[in-house]
Design a protein around this motif. Structure first.
Motif, PDB file in Angstrom:
ATOM      1  N   LEU A  37      25.829  -4.228 -14.809  1.00 21.19           N
ATOM      2  CA  LEU A  37      26.919  -4.158 -13.916  1.00 21.19           C
ATOM      3  C   LEU A  37      27.559  -2.604 -14.290  1.00 21.19           C
ATOM      4  O   LEU A  37      27.845  -1.691 -13.378  1.00 21.19           O
ATOM      5  CB  LEU A  37      27.915  -5.026 -13.892  1.00 21.19           C
ATOM      6  N   ALA A  38      27.823  -2.488 -15.623  1.00 24.47           N
ATOM      7  CA  ALA A  38      28.391  -1.075 -16.198  1.00 24.47           C
ATOM      8  C   ALA A  38      27.415   0.172 -15.899  1.00 24.47           C
ATOM      9  O   ALA A  38      27.976   1.174 -15.507  1.00 24.47           O
ATOM     10  CB  ALA A  38      28.765  -1.218 -17.908  1.00 24.47           C
ATOM     11  N   GLU A  39      26.106  -0.361 -16.144  1.00 18.47           N
ATOM     12  CA  GLU A  39      24.924   0.910 -15.930  1.00 18.47           C
ATOM     13  C   GLU A  39      25.152   1.408 -14.359  1.00 18.47           C
ATOM     14  O   GLU A  39      25.098   2.458 -14.200  1.00 18.47           O
ATOM     15  CB  GLU A  39      23.703   0.446 -16.312  1.00 18.47           C
ATOM     16  N   THR A  40      25.300   0.442 -13.621  1.00 21.75           N
ATOM     17  CA  THR A  40      24.981   0.750 -12.146  1.00 21.75           C
ATOM     18  C   THR A  40      26.542   1.383 -11.674  1.00 21.75           C
ATOM     19  O   THR A  40      26.421   2.353 -10.807  1.00 21.75           O
ATOM     20  CB  THR A  40      25.154  -0.575 -11.336  1.00 21.75           C
ATOM     21  N   LEU A  41      27.841   0.962 -11.963  1.00 20.60           N
ATOM     22  CA  LEU A  41      28.885   1.400 -11.609  1.00 20.60           C
ATOM     23  C   LEU A  41      29.362   2.723 -12.135  1.00 20.60           C
ATOM     24  O   LEU A  41      30.081   3.465 -11.437  1.00 20.60           O
ATOM     25  CB  LEU A  41      29.960   0.463 -11.710  1.00 20.60           C
ATOM     26  N   ASP A 223      30.948  -8.552  -7.900  1.00 22.70           N
ATOM     27  CA  ASP A 223      29.994  -7.993  -7.231  1.00 22.70           C
ATOM     28  C   ASP A 223      29.939  -6.418  -7.128  1.00 22.70           C
ATOM     29  O   ASP A 223      29.186  -6.013  -6.253  1.00 22.70           O
ATOM     30  CB  ASP A 223      30.372  -8.435  -5.728  1.00 22.70           C
ATOM     31  N   GLY A 224      30.676  -5.727  -8.041  1.00 22.33           N
ATOM     32  CA  GLY A 224      30.584  -4.309  -8.241  1.00 22.33           C
ATOM     33  C   GLY A 224      31.701  -3.684  -7.281  1.00 22.33           C
ATOM     34  O   GLY A 224      31.280  -2.505  -6.720  1.00 22.33           O
ATOM     35  N   ASP A 225      32.394  -4.262  -6.398  1.00 20.81           N
ATOM     36  CA  ASP A 225      33.162  -3.818  -5.493  1.00 20.81           C
ATOM     37  C   ASP A 225      34.539  -3.591  -6.234  1.00 20.81           C
ATOM     38  O   ASP A 225      35.149  -4.288  -7.010  1.00 20.81           O
ATOM     39  CB  ASP A 225      33.792  -4.769  -4.575  1.00 20.81           C
ATOM     40  N   VAL A 226      35.262  -2.625  -5.903  1.00 18.55           N
ATOM     41  CA  VAL A 226      36.578  -2.097  -6.214  1.00 18.55           C
ATOM     42  C   VAL A 226      37.743  -2.936  -5.662  1.00 18.55           C
ATOM     43  O   VAL A 226      37.991  -3.065  -4.445  1.00 18.55           O
ATOM     44  CB  VAL A 226      37.097  -0.590  -6.080  1.00 18.55           C
ATOM     45  N   ILE A 227      38.457  -3.821  -6.487  1.00 21.73           N
ATOM     46  CA  ILE A 227      39.438  -4.617  -5.967  1.00 21.73           C
ATOM     47  C   ILE A 227      40.783  -4.190  -6.459  1.00 21.73           C
ATOM     48  O   ILE A 227      42.041  -4.787  -6.105  1.00 21.73           O
ATOM     49  CB  ILE A 227      39.254  -6.120  -6.394  1.00 21.73           C
ATOM     50  N   GLY A 228      41.031  -3.133  -7.325  1.00 22.64           N
ATOM     51  CA  GLY A 228      42.190  -2.396  -7.692  1.00 22.64           C
ATOM     52  C   GLY A 228      42.094  -1.019  -8.284  1.00 22.64           C
ATOM     53  O   GLY A 228      40.949  -0.864  -8.691  1.00 22.64           O
TER      54      GLY A 228
END
Length: 481
Positions: A37-41, A223-228
């Motif tokens: 997840l970190a590598e993707t984002l 899910d890799g979405d920004v919630i904040g």
């Protein structure tokens, strides 16, 4: 020996049984790693450096002993400063974070990261540096939108539903803490709907490590979405102690859309002053519920034009039930400017529906004092002790003594017993009681009549509209005298 071994077997067996029969909430998958997840984002997150040119202060005049070989040198230097020669500039730099929300270079960050900046530089995950321009800022939510130009498309992320985030769920924070470059920290949603200081606050609290420099960076769900947007920390020493706050995407997404479309925010404006309904106020109104927002004043604006009055309790706004003032403020702000909405209010024990055309919130409206024709006063103002207070009619002498405008009407509080309910509710000398039981009062007799009417109706408390320094509020006092 055998008994001890048997005991171990029984313990292991019990653990296996309990594990096999654990409730569904205990079987949620734990992430083995956040690496993928970190590598993707990470490529969508940016480091932000701002530079501000600050003129150096003159400082103290140097003391040079008379006859010193440096005397002429310092005199010439000071003469040039006094004759208007430009002073040297020093460059002050600050660090923060942000994230890309489009392939054409729109970047979200905190307003305090770029406020007062003369130059803004953005470092991509690849190390490439780009200059950024400010598209728009919103100090009320501490958000800003930047834009960088690049021929090739940029990696970006999308907003998720912060309202769907549950306390205890995993989250990931990526940013530039303490200028250390791209850094990832993980934690959980510790709480939701936190308010720090603004009317439009809706913060997610998290224990993911957030430090200085993380400001403006994204808080991701799994899910890799920004919630904040990571904005603030609570700390006695300036470092992370596991209490960080991210402005929820429910707020951020709407603000960013307006900044992108208009370069500014366009919030709806109802035009009322409001306060929450406490249990005593509800009882005084003959209600069992504290839901709604009590209207304490209606200046010139949309609400007044729609027929709203001081003392109304707003129960519904545009089809949405109102729990408290905070909810009403947010709903109104999100309403389209110019829209006609139905507002259900409680007035004199009955519900009424008003039609209000929402205006545009610009600066906080200045409240104009209402003018009321007054009867001629004769003799000394009447004074009386009521509900633990000494109250008096207003005359010119009292207005001068307490700095009240000539158009202020009501009863002046001269003294409040420290053991009274009025004192515990915040009543103080100099307060002006404008209404009692939602009716105007000019004399102690008026106030006593309203109290007697409330007692006859079986009420245990009565509602007072009180003004202090021009600001109105409602106070419910117990009627046990």
């Amino acid at each position: 020996m055998a008994t001890g071994f048997l005991g171990v077997l029984i313990t292991v067996a019990c653990l296996l049984v309990f594990a096999g029969s654990s409730p569904s909430w205990a079987r949620g998958p734990l992430p083995e790693s956040f690496a993928d997840l970190a590598e993707t984002l990470s490529p969508s997150v940016v480091n932000i450096t701002t530079t501000t040119n600050v003129a150096q202060a003159d400082g103290m005049r140097p003391i040079v002993p008379e006859g010193s070989p440096f005397e002429d040198l310092f005199r010439d230097f000071l003469d040039r400063q006094q004759n208007g020669e430009p002073r040297r500039q020093r460059r002050s730099s600050a660090l923060g974070s942000g994230f890309l929300i489009s392939e054409d270079g729109y970047i979200v960050t905190n307003n305090h990261v770029i406020e007062s900046a003369d130059e803004i530089s953005v470092e991509l995950f690849s190390g490439e540096m780009l200059d950024a321009n400010i598209v728009g800022r919103d100090p009320r939510t501490d958000l800003a939108l930047l834009k960088v130009e690049r021929e090739d498309p940029l990696p970006f992320v999308t907003f998720g539903d912060s309202d769907a985030a549950r306390v205890g769920e995993w989250v990931l924070a990526i940013g530039n803490p303490l200028g250390q470059g791209f850094s990832v920290s993980a934690g959980i949603v510790s709480a939701r709907n936190r308010t720090l200081q603004g009317n439009y606050d809706d913060f997610i609290q998290t224990d993911a490590a957030i430090n200085r420099g993380n400001s403006g960076g994204p808080l991701f769900n799994m899910d890799g979405d920004v919630i904040g947007v990571n904005t603030a920390i609570l700390s006695p020493n300036g470092g992370s102690i596991g209490i960080g706050f991210a402005m929820s995407s429910a707020v951020v997404e709407r603000v960013v859309m307006q900044l992108r479309n208009f370069g500014e925010t366009r919030r709806g404006w109802l035009g009322v002053r409001i306060q929450n309904v406490d249990p005593d106020m509800a009882e005084a109104l003959g209600r069992n519920s504290t839901d709604g927002a009590m209207v304490t004043d209606v200046p010139e604006g949309p609400a007044r034009q729609g027929g709203m009055q001081t003392g109304d309790v707003i129960l519904e706004f545009d089809g949405e039930v109102i729990d408290d003032t905070r909810e009403l403020v947010r709903i109104v702000a999100d309403t389209q400017v110019g829209k006609e909405v139905d507002v259900v209010v409680l007035r004199n024990g009955k519900e009424e529906t008003l039609s209000v055309k929402i205006g545009l919130l610009e600066d906080e409206p200045t409240l104009a004092a209402a003018t009321v024709d007054s009867p001629d006063d004769a003799g000394q103002p009447e004074e009386s002790a009521i509900l633990g207070m000494s109250v008096s009619e207003l005359d010119d002498n009292l207005r001068d003594q307490y700095g009240l405008d000539a158009d202020v009407r009501g009863l002046l509080v001269l003294e409040v017993e420290s053991s009274s309910d009025a004192y515990s509710k915040g009543m103080r000398e100099g307060d002006v009681i404008a209404e009692v039981g939602q009716e105007s009062v000019r004399s102690p007799q008026d106030m006593n009549k309203r109290i007697e009417a409330a007692e006859a109706a079986g009420r245990n408390s009565i509602l007072l509209l009180v003004r202090r320094d021009g600001a109105p509020r409602f106070v419910a006092l117990n009627l046990s005298r």
